[in-house]
Design a protein around this motif. Structure first.
Motif, PDB file in Angstrom:
ATOM      1  N   ARG A   1       0.968  -1.212  -0.038  1.00 38.86           N
ATOM      2  CA  ARG A   1       0.017  -0.094  -0.012  1.00 38.86           C
ATOM      3  C   ARG A   1       0.723   1.272   0.066  1.00 38.86           C
ATOM      4  O   ARG A   1       2.105   1.254   0.409  1.00 38.86           O
ATOM      5  CB  ARG A   1      -0.962   0.257   1.192  1.00 38.86           C
ATOM      6  N   ASN A   2       0.197   2.370  -0.453  1.00 42.05           N
ATOM      7  CA  ASN A   2       0.952   3.594  -0.284  1.00 42.05           C
ATOM      8  C   ASN A   2       1.434   3.915   1.163  1.00 42.05           C
ATOM      9  O   ASN A   2       0.836   3.801   2.093  1.00 42.05           O
ATOM     10  CB  ASN A   2       0.042   4.818  -0.849  1.00 42.05           C
ATOM     11  N   GLY A   3       2.777   4.094   1.111  1.00 43.91           N
ATOM     12  CA  GLY A   3       3.443   4.710   2.584  1.00 43.91           C
ATOM     13  C   GLY A   3       3.791   3.449   3.280  1.00 43.91           C
ATOM     14  O   GLY A   3       4.501   3.828   4.423  1.00 43.91           O
ATOM     15  N   VAL A   4       3.641   2.171   2.814  1.00 45.40           N
ATOM     16  CA  VAL A   4       4.252   1.061   3.538  1.00 45.40           C
ATOM     17  C   VAL A   4       5.844   0.937   3.487  1.00 45.40           C
ATOM     18  O   VAL A   4       6.430   0.492   4.495  1.00 45.40           O
ATOM     19  CB  VAL A   4       3.666  -0.212   3.001  1.00 45.40           C
ATOM     20  N   GLY A   5       6.646   1.530   2.697  1.00 43.18           N
ATOM     21  CA  GLY A   5       7.820   1.450   2.579  1.00 43.18           C
ATOM     22  C   GLY A   5       8.526   0.952   1.284  1.00 43.18           C
ATOM     23  O   GLY A   5       9.857   0.493   1.461  1.00 43.18           O
ATOM     24  N   LYS A   6       8.097   1.071   0.178  1.00 39.23           N
ATOM     25  CA  LYS A   6       8.569   0.585  -1.089  1.00 39.23           C
ATOM     26  C   LYS A   6       9.604   1.411  -1.537  1.00 39.23           C
ATOM     27  O   LYS A   6      10.785   0.925  -1.901  1.00 39.23           O
ATOM     28  CB  LYS A   6       7.383   0.379  -2.059  1.00 39.23           C
ATOM     29  N   THR A   7       9.669   2.594  -1.553  1.00 40.18           N
ATOM     30  CA  THR A   7      10.642   3.573  -2.256  1.00 40.18           C
ATOM     31  C   THR A   7      11.867   3.524  -1.219  1.00 40.18           C
ATOM     32  O   THR A   7      12.930   3.549  -1.726  1.00 40.18           O
ATOM     33  CB  THR A   7       9.903   4.799  -2.354  1.00 40.18           C
ATOM     34  N   HIS A   8      11.511   3.518   0.149  1.00 41.98           N
ATOM     35  CA  HIS A   8      12.543   3.431   1.247  1.00 41.98           C
ATOM     36  C   HIS A   8      13.200   2.146   0.816  1.00 41.98           C
ATOM     37  O   HIS A   8      14.602   2.301   0.999  1.00 41.98           O
ATOM     38  CB  HIS A   8      12.011   3.248   2.528  1.00 41.98           C
ATOM     39  N   THR A   9      12.673   1.173   0.665  1.00 42.89           N
ATOM     40  CA  THR A   9      13.324  -0.075   0.351  1.00 42.89           C
ATOM     41  C   THR A   9      14.212  -0.123  -0.933  1.00 42.89           C
ATOM     42  O   THR A   9      15.405  -0.876  -0.824  1.00 42.89           O
ATOM     43  CB  THR A   9      12.651  -1.369   0.165  1.00 42.89           C
ATOM     44  N   ALA A  10      13.665   0.594  -2.001  1.00 41.64           N
ATOM     45  CA  ALA A  10      14.594   0.762  -3.164  1.00 41.64           C
ATOM     46  C   ALA A  10      15.719   1.432  -3.038  1.00 41.64           C
ATOM     47  O   ALA A  10      16.817   1.199  -3.373  1.00 41.64           O
ATOM     48  CB  ALA A  10      13.692   1.551  -4.192  1.00 41.64           C
ATOM     49  N   ARG A  11      15.700   2.464  -2.131  1.00 39.46           N
ATOM     50  CA  ARG A  11      16.817   3.275  -1.624  1.00 39.46           C
ATOM     51  C   ARG A  11      18.018   2.485  -0.850  1.00 39.46           C
ATOM     52  O   ARG A  11      19.136   2.744  -1.061  1.00 39.46           O
ATOM     53  CB  ARG A  11      16.548   4.604  -0.941  1.00 39.46           C
TER      54      ARG A  11
END
Length: 459
Positions: free
Chosen positions: A290-300
Motif C-alpha cells: 500500500r501507499n506509504g508502507v516503505g517500497k521506495t525506502h526499500t528501493a533506496r
C-alpha cells in the motif's frame, strides 16, 4: 446537473519554443458547468498542455505561442492574473511535489484559503472536515518530505478541495496510487461531481472512471481524434482498444501469484522491518504494498542511497552501500531528480564514456522516443520522461535494476515497451525489481512477487 458553459477552446494551437511541432493543433471543445470530462490518448498527445491552458500556466509560467480561443467562465486565463484564475480553478498535477508550498499537510490544505484572505476559524474547520473526508487526517503530523508519492497525491487533491473551486483539473491523478486509494479517489470525484463541480481529468488509467464521466475526448498528436459518449467508449472492443494505445477499460481481475524464490541466485535483503526479501536473477520481481508502507525506502536501501541496518547480498556475497551504488541501477519514482543532460540523447551518454552512440540510439528507439533525441529532458511529458529513465537503464549494464513506478503517465503502447525492456534486462541474467501499483504492467512482465506489509496491516 449540467449547466452553463464553463470551458471553451476554439481552434486552440500551442507551440513551445523547445519543440518543432505544435503541442496542440486546432483543438476545439466545450465543457459545461457540472460536467465530468475525461481526456485520454497517447503519452505526449497534448493532455497536459490543455490543462496548462485552462489554469493559466500557459503563458504565465510555461512560455508558448498560443493562438485560437481559450475561455474559462468567459475569460481567457492567459490574459488575467494567475491568482484570479486560481480562485475558480484548482489543479492536481501529475507530480504533486511540484505544487506544494508547505512542510506539513494541514498547512498545505490551508495555504490557498489563507492566501485568499479567508476567515482563520473557517479555514481550520474546513481543513479538518476535508482532511477527514479525503482520508488524509492521519497524515497531519507527518512532514511533507516524508510522505510517499501516493500520500502526496492524496494531499494534493485534498488541498484542491479546500480551495472550493468551481473547476477541478486533474492530470494523471492515479499515477502513484494503490488500489484502495484509487477507489477512495473515485468516491471523492463522485462527491465533487454530485456537488455540481466541473471536472476535467487527463488520465491513462481508465477503468476506475467507468460510470463517472459524462464524455471522453481522445487526443492524438496534439489534435482531438474522437469524442465519445460513455456507453460507446466503455464498449470499445479489446483489440480496438489496444490498437488505439489505450489502457484497460476493466478493473484488474486478480493479484499476481507468488513464485517462490528460495535458494535462487540473486539479490537478498535482510530488512529490519520486513524480514528477508528475495529478488532472483533472470526474473522481474514485482515489489508491491500500500501507499506509504516503505517500497521506495526499500528501493533506496537496495541501491545504497539510504543508511540502514539492513544486510544486502548478491549471489551470497554481502554488498556495502558503496558497492550497491555501483552495481544497482535505480530509476526513481520522481524522474525529474535524475535527469541532468541538455538533451535526451546526451542524457543517456552523460557519465557513461563507454556507451556508444549506436547503443544510445537503439535504447531510444526501443522506448519509442528516438524522435525526441534533441529535446531537453525537462521539456518532455511525464510519460516520456519515464521512458527516458528506462532507456538510461538499457545502456547501464548493471547486475541489478530497480524501477520505482516506471509506468506512471504511460499509455498502453509505452507500457508494453517498458515491459519488454524489463523482460529483456532480466533475460541478461540481471535481477529486476519492479515497484508498482500497475496491475497491467506487473501482469505483462513480473514472474515473482514480494509484498510488503506493515505490522498494522496484519489482521
Amino acid at each position: 446537473m449540467v449547466g452553463a458553459k464553463a470551458i471553451a477552446l476554439d481552434k486552440a494551437t500551442v507551440r513551445y519554443p523547445t519543440g518543432g511541432e505544435p503541442a496542440l493543433r486546432d483543438v476545439s471543445f466545450e465543457v459545461s458547468e457540472g460536467e465530468c470530462v475525461l481526456l485520454t490518448g497517447g503519452s505526449g498527445c497534448g493532455k497536459s498542455t490543455v490543462i496548462r491552458l485552462l489554469n493559466g500556466l500557459i503563458p504565465h509560467v510555461y512560455e508558448a505561442e498560443v493562438s485560437g480561443g481559450v475561455a474559462v467562465f468567459g475569460s481567457d486565463p492567459g490574459h488575467q492574473p494567475l491568482h484570479e484564475t486560481g480562485r475558480a480553478v484548482s489543479t492536481v498535477f501529475q507530480n504533486p511535489r511540484t505544487q506544494f508550498f508547505c512542510t506539513d499537510p494541514p498547512s498545505e490544505l490551508a495555504f490557498g484559503s489563507e492566501n485568499a484572505g479567508a476567515d482563520p476559524e473557517g479555514i481550520r474547520a474546513r481543513v479538518a472536515r476535508v482532511a477527514d473526508r479525503m482520508g488524509v487526517s492521519r497524515l497531519a503530523g507527518r512532514s511533507m518530505f516524508a510522505l510517499s508519492g501516493g500520500e502526496r497525491q492524496r494531499v494534493a487533491l485534498a488541498s484542491a478541495v479546500c480551495d472550493q473551486p468551481r473547476i477541478y483539473l486533474l492530470d494523471e491523478p492515479t499515477s502513484n496510487l494503490d488500489d484502495s486509494a484509487v477507489e477512495e479517489l473515485r468516491a471523492s470525484l463522485t462527491r465533487l461531481r454530485d456537488t455540481g463541480a466541473t471536472l476535467v481529468i487527463a488520465e491513462h488509467r481508465l477503468h476506475y472512471l467507468r460510470g463517472l464521466v459524462d464524455r471522453v475526448v481522445r487526443m492524438d498528436g496534439g489534435r482531438i481524434a474522437e469524442t465519445y459518449r460513455p456507453k460507446d467508449f466503455w464498449g470499445i472492443p479489446e483489440q480496438t482498444r489496444r490498437e488505439l494505445g489505450l489502457r484497460s477499460l476493466h478493473p484488474p481481475e486478480a493479484e499476481l501469484s507468488h513464485q517462490a524464490a528460495d535458494n535462487q541466485p540473486g539479490l537478498v535483503c535482510d530488512h529490519p522491518r520486513f524480514g528477508e526479501l528475495r529478488f532472483p536473477r533472470a526474473t522481474v520481481t514485482a515489489l508491491i504494498g500500500r501507499n506509504g508502507v516503505g517500497k521506495t525506502h526499500t528501493a533506496r536501501i537496495l541501491s545504497g542511497l539510504e543508511k540502514s541496518s539492513a544486510h544486502v547480498a548478491l549471489d551470497g556475497v554481502p554488498l556495502t552501500r558503496r558497492e550497491r551504488t555501483r552495481r544497482v541501477f535505480l530509476a526513481m519514482q520522481d524522474v525529474n531528480r535524475q535527469l541532468f543532460g541538455p538533451s535526451v540523447r546526451e542524457e543517456l551518454a552523460l557519465g557513461r564514456p563507454g556507451v556508444s552512440s549506436s547503443a544510445v540510439d537503439d535504447a531510444l528507439r526501443r522506448l519509442g522516443i528516438g524522435h525526441l533525441a534533441d529535446r531537453h529532458p525537462l521539456s518532455l511529458s511525464g510519460g516520456q520522461q519515464q521512458r527516458l529513465a528506462v532507456a538510461s537503464a538499457l545502456v547501464e549494464g548493471r547486475e541489478v535494476y530497480v524501477f520505482d513506478e516506471p509506468s506512471s503517465g504511460l499509455d498502453y503502447r509505452a507500457m508494453r515497451s517498458v515491459s519488454e525492456v524489463l523482460t529483456n534486462l532480466a533475460g541478461t541474467g540481471a535481477a529486476v525489481v519492479l515497484i508498482t501499483h500497475d496491475h497491467e504492467l506487473a501482469d505483462e512482465c513480473a514472474k515473482n512477487l514480494v509484498s510488503l506489509s506493515a505490522p498494522e496491516d496484519s489482521p
